[in-house]
Design an enzyme around this catalytic site. Structure first.
Site, short mmCIF file in Angstrom:
data_model
loop_
_atom_site.label_atom_id
_atom_site.label_comp_id
_atom_site.label_asym_id
_atom_site.label_seq_id
_atom_site.Cartn_x
_atom_site.Cartn_y
_atom_site.Cartn_z
CB THR A 74 -7.37 -0.52 -6.55
OG1 THR A 74 -6.08 0.07 -6.44
CG2 THR A 74 -8.38 0.39 -5.86
CG ASN A 203 3.07 0.51 -0.95
OD1 ASN A 203 2.69 0.07 0.13
ND2 ASN A 203 2.78 1.72 -1.36
CB CYS A 377 7.75 18.37 -1.28
SG CYS A 377 7.95 19.85 -0.32
#
Lengths: 453, 133
Positions: A74, A203, A377
């Protein structure tokens, strides 16, 4: 065989015990600061870092001077994108990336777009104040802008054309198989484009992008090419020279090394420059300040060496297991769809939709197997994966998808167990599914007027 | 996400899964939700001519909470009158199953499914009456 079974190697990989062994001395007796130049503790740490830098460089065909250690991918992605935009602002401010990139890329790009928009808003306010010959408040902008047509005002346009510190970004669509269309990529390039950021391996769907072709195109156009290579490095051959990559993000914990350590490859010839995003003691040749995490770097280096030495053998073994998993599932179950190109795919990845069996529910049924679901979900949003949607995967199928990630420590026995378990649970869920029943009866689910959306 | 024991129990041992003949005049069918949203619930109720729910069956495509919510309401409605069943609210379902806030949607679907099934039954009965007269 031990339960639970880990099949989520895209999220992270377990540390190889051989990696931990080489790290331990640097957490105990050899704890020196690699920047300490005047005693043996510092020298030992420095030597260990030098070796690791070499090991990481060799894995990607780079030189040790081109490796900048960071806290992980990141940070590497942020450093590459923000660093290039800041350094090359006089040259241009346009970035091209894909809709299926990792959030570390997309959110960084979105921030740069916001920075630019805020700057443009300020400039508009300033210009309107000049034209109205008084101080204009932000609330008055819309009203006055209509009167003064500031968008076509020569002075405003000149100002807006100057570097803003932000960027304009093109988010390219991918083809149905998840790969970039090179013609569309070329069409999106403008004289202001300074950076193309496209990942090596996705990914979620494990699709491998044509990195060498992208690199060649960027080089021809004089545009820098950043590649988030996290998911593919150490698993599929990656070479910054052959692929003409200018910047590449790497992380250790996706290649059986420790978490919290990664690197950014920054090309030396032809030289690529970046502005740092962290200021401080000037470590890592000024590109990333901060005391080096020696033990983690040592582990990262060793993990890189193991990955290089074992890549061919390991990827062949994992591919064989992945194919066994795929065939086991698709032979036993009807209405299954593999998401993304099967040909251009990471050996360990299987992203598969079991139509009419919901993904999260399936995960609950196979709780002894750690996998990931394309259905979101479980999070606050009920939206399915943006990557699957970018591929044009039907929303119901996106809700029914599971990502299996096989790795170095996956065994054949585990694959056999998972096939049996998943087949049983999918059948159970389908027996309970009104959609499966309707599909079996030949009812077109698209013809039904559903009550909620 | 950590589920309550009740959700897990209903998920693992769903009650009253199945299909009734939707052409049967005494069967009301409610189909709610949407595949694109990841939840579709079908509830069928067998209702006697004097309004007593004699049997209930469900089929659900959805997460564990959606399956548990529909399974639970099939148990609850059996033996109740249509009017009593109409008073079952999503709050009762959510409370019984200890659903987390993000899953309240599933309990709403269950309530909607009961209402839709009863409405279907009433429509059928009205149509039958109209035919008879």
């Amino acid at each position: 065989m031990k339960l639970p079974i880990y099949m989520d190697n895209h999220a992270t990989t377990p540390m190889d015990p051989r990696v931990l062994d080489v790290m331990l001395p640097y957490l105990r007796e050899d704890f020196g600061n690699a920047s300490s130049r005047n005693h043996v503790f510092g020298w030992k740490a420095e030597a260990a870092v030098k070796k690791a830098r070499q090991q990481v460089a060799e894995l990607i065909g780079a030189t040790d001077q081109e490796i900048v250690f960071t806290s992980g991918a990141t940070e590497s992605d942020n450093l590459a994108i923000k660093g290039v935009i800041e350094y090359y602002k006089s040259k241009g401010d346009h970035i091209i990336t894909l809709k299926t990139e990792h959030k570390a890329i997309l959110d960084t790009c979105k921030r740069l777009e916001r920075v630019r928009q805020e700057r443009l808003d300020e400039l508009k306010l300033l210009r309107l104040s000049q034209l109205a010959e008084r101080d204009v408040s932000p609330e008055e902008v819309a009203e006055l802008a209509a009167k003064h047509d500031v968008e076509n005002d020569a002075t405003y346009k000149k100002w807006a054309d100057m570097p803003t510190g932000g960027a304009r970004v093109t988010y390219l669509d991918v083809e149905q198989d998840g790969r970039v269309n090179l013609e569309k990529l070329e069409e999106a390039m403008t004289p202001r484009t300074v950076l193309v950021s496209i990942m090596f391996v996705n990914n979620e769907i494990g699709v491998v992008q044509p990195v060498a072709e992208i690199g060649a195109l960027c080089r021809k156009k004089g545009i820098l090419f950043h590649c988030d290579a996290v998911q593919g490095i150490g698993k599929v051959p990656f070479d910054v020279e052959a692929m003409k990559v200018d910047l590449a993000s790497i992380t250790s914990h996706k290649m059986y090394g420790p978490k919290g350590i990664g690197a950014l490859y920054v090309r030396r010839k032809p030289r690529v420059r970046i502005a740092p995003i962290i200021d401080g003691g000037g470590h890592e040749r000024g590109m990333r300040s901060g005391t080096l995490n020696v033990s983690a770097i040592v582990g990262f280096g060793h993990a890189a060496q193991l990955a290089r030495e074992e890549l061919a053998e390991e990827s062949a073994r994992i591919l064989r297991l992945r194919e066994k998993l795929r065939k086991g599932l698709t032979d036993a179950l009807d209405m299954t769809i593999i998401n993304g190109s099967l040909e251009h795919r990471l050996p360990g990845n299987l992203n598969i939709s079991f139509a009419h069996a919901e993904g999260e529910s399936l995960m609950m049924g196979i709780k002894d197997v750690a996998v990931s679901s394309g259905s979101a979900c479980t999070s606050a949003s009920l939206e399915p994966s943006y990557v699957l949607r970018a591929l044009g995967v039907d929303e119901e199928l996106a809700h029914s998808s599971i990502r299996f990630g096989l790795g170095r420590f996956t065994t054949e026995e585990e694959v056999d167990y998972v096939v049996q378990l998943v087949v049983d649970k999918v059948r159970k869920l389908r027996d309970m599914s009104p959609l499966y029943e309707m599909a079996k009866e030949g009812i077109d689910l698209k013809s039904i007027e559903w009550t909620a959306h | 996400m950590a589920y309550s024991d009740k959700v897990i129990d209903h998920y693992e041992n769903p009650r009253n899964v199945g299909t009734m003949d939707k052409e049967d005049p005494n069967v009301g069918t409610g189909l709610v939700g949407a595949p694109a949203c990841g939840d579709v619930m079908r509830l069928q109720l067998k209702i006697s001519d004097d309004g007593l729910i004699e049997d209930a069956r469900f089929k659900t495509f959805g997460c564990g909470s959606a399956i548990a919510s529909s399974s639970l309401v099939t148990e609850w409605v059996k033996g109740k009158t249509v009017d009593q069943a109409m008073t079952i609210s999503n709050k009762d379902v959510a409370r019984e199953l200890a659903l987390p806030p993000v899953k309240i949607h599933c309990s709403v679907l269950a309530e909607d499914a009961i209402k839709a099934a009863i409405e279907d039954f009433k429509k059928k009965r009205a149509a039958r009456k109209a035919q008879a007269s």
